[in-house]
Design a protein around this motif. Sequence first.
Motif, PDB file in Angstrom:
ATOM      1  N   LEU A 126      17.912   9.693  -4.150  1.00 25.53           N
ATOM      2  CA  LEU A 126      17.174  10.320  -5.254  1.00 25.53           C
ATOM      3  C   LEU A 126      15.846   9.609  -5.543  1.00 25.53           C
ATOM      4  O   LEU A 126      14.789  10.238  -5.586  1.00 25.53           O
ATOM      5  CB  LEU A 126      18.035  10.377  -6.519  1.00 25.53           C
ATOM      6  CG  LEU A 126      17.356  10.963  -7.761  1.00 25.53           C
ATOM      7  CD1 LEU A 126      16.929  12.411  -7.531  1.00 25.53           C
ATOM      8  CD2 LEU A 126      18.288  10.866  -8.962  1.00 25.53           C
ATOM      9  N   GLY A 127      15.878   8.325  -5.749  1.00 27.70           N
ATOM     10  CA  GLY A 127      14.653   7.582  -6.043  1.00 27.70           C
ATOM     11  C   GLY A 127      13.656   7.619  -4.894  1.00 27.70           C
ATOM     12  O   GLY A 127      12.448   7.750  -5.108  1.00 27.70           O
ATOM     13  N   TRP A 128      14.168   7.523  -3.674  1.00 26.28           N
ATOM     14  CA  TRP A 128      13.315   7.519  -2.479  1.00 26.28           C
ATOM     15  C   TRP A 128      12.641   8.870  -2.275  1.00 26.28           C
ATOM     16  O   TRP A 128      11.453   8.917  -1.939  1.00 26.28           O
ATOM     17  CB  TRP A 128      14.139   7.114  -1.262  1.00 26.28           C
ATOM     18  CG  TRP A 128      14.665   5.721  -1.353  1.00 26.28           C
ATOM     19  CD1 TRP A 128      15.833   5.317  -1.941  1.00 26.28           C
ATOM     20  CD2 TRP A 128      14.028   4.534  -0.876  1.00 26.28           C
ATOM     21  NE1 TRP A 128      15.957   3.956  -1.833  1.00 26.28           N
ATOM     22  CE2 TRP A 128      14.876   3.450  -1.193  1.00 26.28           C
ATOM     23  CE3 TRP A 128      12.832   4.287  -0.196  1.00 26.28           C
ATOM     24  CZ2 TRP A 128      14.560   2.136  -0.851  1.00 26.28           C
ATOM     25  CZ3 TRP A 128      12.525   2.979   0.138  1.00 26.28           C
ATOM     26  CH2 TRP A 128      13.377   1.921  -0.186  1.00 26.28           C
ATOM     27  N   HIS A 129      13.389   9.959  -2.463  1.00 26.74           N
ATOM     28  CA  HIS A 129      12.778  11.291  -2.370  1.00 26.74           C
ATOM     29  C   HIS A 129      11.751  11.484  -3.479  1.00 26.74           C
ATOM     30  O   HIS A 129      10.690  12.081  -3.248  1.00 26.74           O
ATOM     31  CB  HIS A 129      13.843  12.396  -2.474  1.00 26.74           C
ATOM     32  CG  HIS A 129      14.526  12.713  -1.188  1.00 26.74           C
ATOM     33  ND1 HIS A 129      13.867  13.024  -0.023  1.00 26.74           N
ATOM     34  CD2 HIS A 129      15.853  12.772  -0.888  1.00 26.74           C
ATOM     35  CE1 HIS A 129      14.725  13.263   0.932  1.00 26.74           C
ATOM     36  NE2 HIS A 129      15.948  13.105   0.447  1.00 26.74           N
ATOM     37  N   THR A 130      12.044  10.991  -4.655  1.00 32.82           N
ATOM     38  CA  THR A 130      11.111  11.105  -5.780  1.00 32.82           C
ATOM     39  C   THR A 130       9.825  10.352  -5.465  1.00 32.82           C
ATOM     40  O   THR A 130       8.715  10.867  -5.699  1.00 32.82           O
ATOM     41  CB  THR A 130      11.769  10.583  -7.077  1.00 32.82           C
ATOM     42  OG1 THR A 130      13.001  11.278  -7.284  1.00 32.82           O
ATOM     43  CG2 THR A 130      10.865  10.778  -8.279  1.00 32.82           C
ATOM     44  N   LEU A 131       9.953   9.158  -4.913  1.00 31.24           N
ATOM     45  CA  LEU A 131       8.783   8.367  -4.505  1.00 31.24           C
ATOM     46  C   LEU A 131       7.962   9.121  -3.459  1.00 31.24           C
ATOM     47  O   LEU A 131       6.739   9.234  -3.577  1.00 31.24           O
ATOM     48  CB  LEU A 131       9.231   7.018  -3.946  1.00 31.24           C
ATOM     49  CG  LEU A 131       8.136   6.138  -3.344  1.00 31.24           C
ATOM     50  CD1 LEU A 131       7.271   5.540  -4.450  1.00 31.24           C
ATOM     51  CD2 LEU A 131       8.744   5.042  -2.486  1.00 31.24           C
ATOM     52  N   GLU A 132       8.642   9.637  -2.467  1.00 28.45           N
ATOM     53  CA  GLU A 132       7.969  10.354  -1.384  1.00 28.45           C
ATOM     54  C   GLU A 132       7.209  11.571  -1.914  1.00 28.45           C
ATOM     55  O   GLU A 132       6.038  11.769  -1.590  1.00 28.45           O
ATOM     56  CB  GLU A 132       9.033  10.783  -0.368  1.00 28.45           C
ATOM     57  CG  GLU A 132       8.531  11.006   1.020  1.00 28.45           C
ATOM     58  CD  GLU A 132       9.686  11.256   1.977  1.00 28.45           C
ATOM     59  OE1 GLU A 132       9.592  10.732   3.091  1.00 28.45           O
ATOM     60  OE2 GLU A 132      10.653  11.969   1.621  1.00 28.45           O
TER      61      GLU A 132
ATOM     62  N   PRO B 252       0.828  -1.212   0.000  1.00 30.26           N
ATOM     63  CA  PRO B 252       0.000   0.000   0.000  1.00 30.26           C
ATOM     64  C   PRO B 252       0.859   1.258   0.000  1.00 30.26           C
ATOM     65  O   PRO B 252       2.000   1.248   0.474  1.00 30.26           O
ATOM     66  CB  PRO B 252      -0.786  -0.101   1.321  1.00 30.26           C
ATOM     67  CG  PRO B 252      -0.695  -1.528   1.729  1.00 30.26           C
ATOM     68  CD  PRO B 252       0.595  -2.051   1.172  1.00 30.26           C
ATOM     69  N   LYS B 253       0.292   2.327  -0.515  1.00 31.77           N
ATOM     70  CA  LYS B 253       0.997   3.602  -0.612  1.00 31.77           C
ATOM     71  C   LYS B 253       1.548   4.048   0.737  1.00 31.77           C
ATOM     72  O   LYS B 253       2.696   4.496   0.825  1.00 31.77           O
ATOM     73  CB  LYS B 253       0.038   4.645  -1.187  1.00 31.77           C
ATOM     74  CG  LYS B 253       0.642   6.003  -1.381  1.00 31.77           C
ATOM     75  CD  LYS B 253      -0.232   6.918  -2.196  1.00 31.77           C
ATOM     76  CE  LYS B 253      -1.460   7.329  -1.443  1.00 31.77           C
ATOM     77  NZ  LYS B 253      -2.207   8.394  -2.128  1.00 31.77           N
ATOM     78  N   GLU B 254       0.768   3.904   1.808  1.00 30.51           N
ATOM     79  CA  GLU B 254       1.211   4.332   3.139  1.00 30.51           C
ATOM     80  C   GLU B 254       2.416   3.522   3.607  1.00 30.51           C
ATOM     81  O   GLU B 254       3.315   4.057   4.247  1.00 30.51           O
ATOM     82  CB  GLU B 254       0.063   4.236   4.151  1.00 30.51           C
ATOM     83  CG  GLU B 254      -1.017   5.272   3.926  1.00 30.51           C
ATOM     84  CD  GLU B 254      -0.493   6.701   3.896  1.00 30.51           C
ATOM     85  OE1 GLU B 254       0.357   7.061   4.738  1.00 30.51           O
ATOM     86  OE2 GLU B 254      -0.925   7.464   3.010  1.00 30.51           O
ATOM     87  N   GLU B 255       2.436   2.250   3.286  1.00 33.33           N
ATOM     88  CA  GLU B 255       3.580   1.416   3.659  1.00 33.33           C
ATOM     89  C   GLU B 255       4.819   1.826   2.858  1.00 33.33           C
ATOM     90  O   GLU B 255       5.930   1.835   3.393  1.00 33.33           O
ATOM     91  CB  GLU B 255       3.251  -0.063   3.429  1.00 33.33           C
ATOM     92  CG  GLU B 255       4.249  -0.985   4.070  1.00 33.33           C
ATOM     93  CD  GLU B 255       3.836  -2.446   3.989  1.00 33.33           C
ATOM     94  OE1 GLU B 255       4.744  -3.295   4.060  1.00 33.33           O
ATOM     95  OE2 GLU B 255       2.635  -2.742   3.838  1.00 33.33           O
ATOM     96  N   ALA B 256       4.635   2.183   1.599  1.00 32.59           N
ATOM     97  CA  ALA B 256       5.754   2.651   0.780  1.00 32.59           C
ATOM     98  C   ALA B 256       6.333   3.936   1.368  1.00 32.59           C
ATOM     99  O   ALA B 256       7.562   4.101   1.421  1.00 32.59           O
ATOM    100  CB  ALA B 256       5.305   2.866  -0.659  1.00 32.59           C
ATOM    101  N   LEU B 257       5.473   4.840   1.830  1.00 36.65           N
ATOM    102  CA  LEU B 257       5.947   6.066   2.469  1.00 36.65           C
ATOM    103  C   LEU B 257       6.702   5.755   3.757  1.00 36.65           C
ATOM    104  O   LEU B 257       7.726   6.380   4.051  1.00 36.65           O
ATOM    105  CB  LEU B 257       4.777   7.016   2.739  1.00 36.65           C
ATOM    106  CG  LEU B 257       4.220   7.740   1.521  1.00 36.65           C
ATOM    107  CD1 LEU B 257       2.894   8.409   1.839  1.00 36.65           C
ATOM    108  CD2 LEU B 257       5.228   8.757   0.994  1.00 36.65           C
ATOM    109  N   HIS B 258       6.209   4.793   4.505  1.00 43.02           N
ATOM    110  CA  HIS B 258       6.894   4.361   5.732  1.00 43.02           C
ATOM    111  C   HIS B 258       8.284   3.816   5.408  1.00 43.02           C
ATOM    112  O   HIS B 258       9.267   4.149   6.076  1.00 43.02           O
ATOM    113  CB  HIS B 258       6.044   3.308   6.449  1.00 43.02           C
ATOM    114  CG  HIS B 258       6.745   2.593   7.550  1.00 43.02           C
ATOM    115  ND1 HIS B 258       7.068   3.203   8.752  1.00 43.02           N
ATOM    116  CD2 HIS B 258       7.214   1.328   7.627  1.00 43.02           C
ATOM    117  CE1 HIS B 258       7.706   2.333   9.517  1.00 43.02           C
ATOM    118  NE2 HIS B 258       7.805   1.192   8.861  1.00 43.02           N
ATOM    119  N   LEU B 259       8.381   2.997   4.368  1.00 38.03           N
ATOM    120  CA  LEU B 259       9.677   2.436   3.976  1.00 38.03           C
ATOM    121  C   LEU B 259      10.629   3.532   3.503  1.00 38.03           C
ATOM    122  O   LEU B 259      11.839   3.483   3.779  1.00 38.03           O
ATOM    123  CB  LEU B 259       9.488   1.369   2.896  1.00 38.03           C
ATOM    124  CG  LEU B 259       8.811   0.088   3.376  1.00 38.03           C
ATOM    125  CD1 LEU B 259       8.371  -0.765   2.199  1.00 38.03           C
ATOM    126  CD2 LEU B 259       9.718  -0.699   4.311  1.00 38.03           C
ATOM    127  N   ALA B 260      10.095   4.532   2.815  1.00 35.22           N
ATOM    128  CA  ALA B 260      10.930   5.669   2.393  1.00 35.22           C
ATOM    129  C   ALA B 260      11.487   6.398   3.615  1.00 35.22           C
ATOM    130  O   ALA B 260      12.673   6.744   3.653  1.00 35.22           O
ATOM    131  CB  ALA B 260      10.138   6.622   1.500  1.00 35.22           C
TER     132      ALA B 260
END
Length: 155
Positions: A131-137, A83-91
Amino acid sequence: MANERSFYNEILIEHNLHPYHKYALDDAHLEHEGINPSCGDDIILQLKLNENDVITDGSFTGSGCAISQASADIMLDLVIGRPKEEALHLADLFLNMIQGKATEEDLEELEEAGALQDISHMPARVKCAVLGWHTLEEMLKNSENIREEHLQHCD
């Protein structure tokens, strides 16, 4: 310690030479460009989400150093299917790790991305790794704002 560095190098090399997620994603629901102005790394991150905000597919295109490219590929391995929220948590966990603030539990949760922990000791490479993680966030947080605005206009 030598084994850990070897593992780190193997992961970086594998994801840089054979990135699984480096291609243009047809019919992406979200797209966001991330640029590291200090070195010129540039990625375009694309995601597909289902109606429950689960990331069902993702890819990236662009150019950059081995660390930025490998980190983006590892990130997509980790967030697809979540889920999107879990992806934000991982970031958040990844960014904390790069700042040297990760616990053993955080590293376990980050799975293969935890192998990039040593980059926290290489200040010149930190921007490449995140870079990728900030872009995702940025992409996911902006998609929340767009959805909220849309819902407000529909009321």
